[in-house]
Write a protein that holds these residues in place. Sequence first.
Motif, PDB file in Angstrom:
ATOM      1  N   UNK A  55       0.908  -1.093  -0.079  1.00 24.31           N
ATOM      2  CA  UNK A  55      -0.286   0.190   0.239  1.00 24.31           C
ATOM      3  C   UNK A  55       0.880   1.177   0.002  1.00 24.31           C
ATOM      4  N   UNK A  56       0.397   2.323   0.788  1.00 28.54           N
ATOM      5  CA  UNK A  56       1.130   3.616   0.831  1.00 28.54           C
ATOM      6  C   UNK A  56       2.262   3.540   1.397  1.00 28.54           C
ATOM      7  N   UNK A  57       2.546   2.450   2.388  1.00 33.76           N
ATOM      8  CA  UNK A  57       3.818   2.141   3.103  1.00 33.76           C
ATOM      9  C   UNK A  57       4.862   2.107   2.274  1.00 33.76           C
ATOM     10  N   UNK A  58       4.781   1.700   1.028  1.00 30.84           N
ATOM     11  CA  UNK A  58       6.039   1.237   0.075  1.00 30.84           C
ATOM     12  C   UNK A  58       6.738   2.824  -0.166  1.00 30.84           C
ATOM     13  N   UNK A  59       5.975   3.979   0.035  1.00 34.02           N
ATOM     14  CA  UNK A  59       6.480   5.060  -0.549  1.00 34.02           C
ATOM     15  C   UNK A  59       7.316   5.716   0.718  1.00 34.02           C
ATOM     16  N   UNK A  60       7.107   5.134   2.068  1.00 33.31           N
ATOM     17  CA  UNK A  60       7.702   5.905   3.057  1.00 33.31           C
ATOM     18  C   UNK A  60       8.918   4.985   3.773  1.00 33.31           C
ATOM     19  N   UNK A  61       9.822   5.681   4.303  1.00 34.95           N
ATOM     20  CA  UNK A  61      10.877   4.808   5.185  1.00 34.95           C
ATOM     21  C   UNK A  61      10.980   5.404   6.709  1.00 34.95           C
ATOM     22  N   UNK A  62       9.987   5.051   7.475  1.00 35.24           N
ATOM     23  CA  UNK A  62       9.581   5.857   8.672  1.00 35.24           C
ATOM     24  C   UNK A  62       8.626   6.978   8.425  1.00 35.24           C
ATOM     25  N   UNK A  63       9.171   7.884   9.026  1.00 33.02           N
ATOM     26  CA  UNK A  63       8.378   9.116   8.618  1.00 33.02           C
ATOM     27  C   UNK A  63       8.754  10.125   7.287  1.00 33.02           C
ATOM     28  N   UNK A  64       9.804   9.358   6.669  1.00 34.00           N
ATOM     29  CA  UNK A  64      10.197   9.998   5.316  1.00 34.00           C
ATOM     30  C   UNK A  64       9.431   9.552   4.300  1.00 34.00           C
ATOM     31  N   UNK A  65       9.180  10.532   3.407  1.00 33.49           N
ATOM     32  CA  UNK A  65       8.684   9.975   1.970  1.00 33.49           C
ATOM     33  C   UNK A  65       9.667   9.981   1.192  1.00 33.49           C
ATOM     34  N   UNK A  66       9.847   8.449   0.542  1.00 34.16           N
ATOM     35  CA  UNK A  66      11.031   8.223  -0.343  1.00 34.16           C
ATOM     36  C   UNK A  66      10.777   8.658  -1.833  1.00 34.16           C
ATOM     37  N   UNK A  67       9.554   8.451  -2.299  1.00 32.37           N
ATOM     38  CA  UNK A  67       9.098   8.907  -3.772  1.00 32.37           C
ATOM     39  C   UNK A  67       7.937   9.346  -3.717  1.00 32.37           C
ATOM     40  N   UNK A  68       7.591  10.024  -4.929  1.00 31.50           N
ATOM     41  CA  UNK A  68       6.315  10.357  -4.955  1.00 31.50           C
ATOM     42  C   UNK A  68       5.460   9.434  -6.219  1.00 31.50           C
ATOM     43  N   UNK A  72      -2.602   9.226  -9.065  1.00 28.79           N
ATOM     44  CA  UNK A  72      -3.280  10.456  -8.074  1.00 28.79           C
ATOM     45  C   UNK A  72      -3.835   9.813  -6.848  1.00 28.79           C
ATOM     46  N   UNK A  73      -4.395   8.539  -6.969  1.00 28.79           N
ATOM     47  CA  UNK A  73      -5.023   8.080  -5.475  1.00 28.79           C
ATOM     48  C   UNK A  73      -3.991   7.982  -4.386  1.00 28.79           C
ATOM     49  N   UNK A  74      -2.678   7.295  -4.844  1.00 26.25           N
ATOM     50  CA  UNK A  74      -1.766   6.995  -3.868  1.00 26.25           C
ATOM     51  C   UNK A  74      -1.128   8.218  -3.481  1.00 26.25           C
ATOM     52  N   UNK A  75      -1.101   9.173  -4.486  1.00 21.96           N
ATOM     53  CA  UNK A  75      -0.504  10.563  -4.227  1.00 21.96           C
ATOM     54  C   UNK A  75      -1.368  10.998  -2.802  1.00 21.96           C
ATOM     55  N   UNK A  76      -2.850  11.061  -2.957  1.00 20.84           N
ATOM     56  CA  UNK A  76      -3.647  11.651  -2.197  1.00 20.84           C
ATOM     57  C   UNK A  76      -3.491  10.891  -0.974  1.00 20.84           C
ATOM     58  N   UNK A  77      -3.398   9.590  -0.828  1.00 17.38           N
ATOM     59  CA  UNK A  77      -3.125   8.931   0.377  1.00 17.38           C
ATOM     60  C   UNK A  77      -1.936   9.134   1.144  1.00 17.38           C
ATOM     61  N   UNK A  78      -0.810   9.366   0.405  1.00 14.80           N
ATOM     62  CA  UNK A  78       0.621   9.713   0.916  1.00 14.80           C
ATOM     63  C   UNK A  78       0.290  11.181   1.632  1.00 14.80           C
ATOM     64  N   UNK A  79      -0.449  12.123   0.836  1.00 17.10           N
ATOM     65  CA  UNK A  79      -0.568  13.297   1.562  1.00 17.10           C
ATOM     66  C   UNK A  79      -1.340  13.403   2.883  1.00 17.10           C
ATOM     67  N   UNK A  80      -2.538  12.450   2.755  1.00 21.48           N
ATOM     68  CA  UNK A  80      -3.241  12.301   3.847  1.00 21.48           C
ATOM     69  C   UNK A  80      -2.322  11.803   5.240  1.00 21.48           C
ATOM     70  N   UNK A  81      -1.583  10.638   4.716  1.00 20.93           N
ATOM     71  CA  UNK A  81      -0.690   9.846   5.664  1.00 20.93           C
ATOM     72  C   UNK A  81       0.319  10.979   6.369  1.00 20.93           C
ATOM     73  N   UNK A  82       0.963  11.834   5.595  1.00 23.30           N
ATOM     74  CA  UNK A  82       1.911  12.680   6.011  1.00 23.30           C
ATOM     75  C   UNK A  82       1.272  13.659   6.921  1.00 23.30           C
ATOM     76  N   UNK A  83       0.026  14.186   6.514  1.00 27.12           N
ATOM     77  CA  UNK A  83      -0.702  15.195   7.236  1.00 27.12           C
ATOM     78  C   UNK A  83      -1.065  14.780   8.427  1.00 27.12           C
ATOM     79  N   UNK A  84      -1.497  13.483   8.466  1.00 21.84           N
ATOM     80  CA  UNK A  84      -2.096  13.071   9.875  1.00 21.84           C
ATOM     81  C   UNK A  84      -0.728  12.775  10.836  1.00 21.84           C
TER      82      UNK A  84
END
Length: 92
Positions: A55-68, A72-84
Amino acid sequence: MLCGQQEQLPEDRTTTKNLERWEKIGLLRQGPGWELNEQLLTSALRARARPKPEGVQRFFNGPRLLSLPAKPLNGTRCCARSGMRRLALMRN
């Protein structure tokens, strides 16, 4: 059998020490040449393997975003996750 087994190994002190160390832990066996203990290598590599994030976890390493994400749906979910996370940090 290891590559270069038929060739004479260099009498380098570091090489000799490493071969002896690998023999001591059971990774190599000495016979007419050096033999690799494939079962031990396979089990050691399996034990060290990490589960692949989904899922969206594959774009993160801990709190850091690794890649965009490209979708678009995954991008929205990544933004929501980092916003939370940002909200949680602000509350503390």
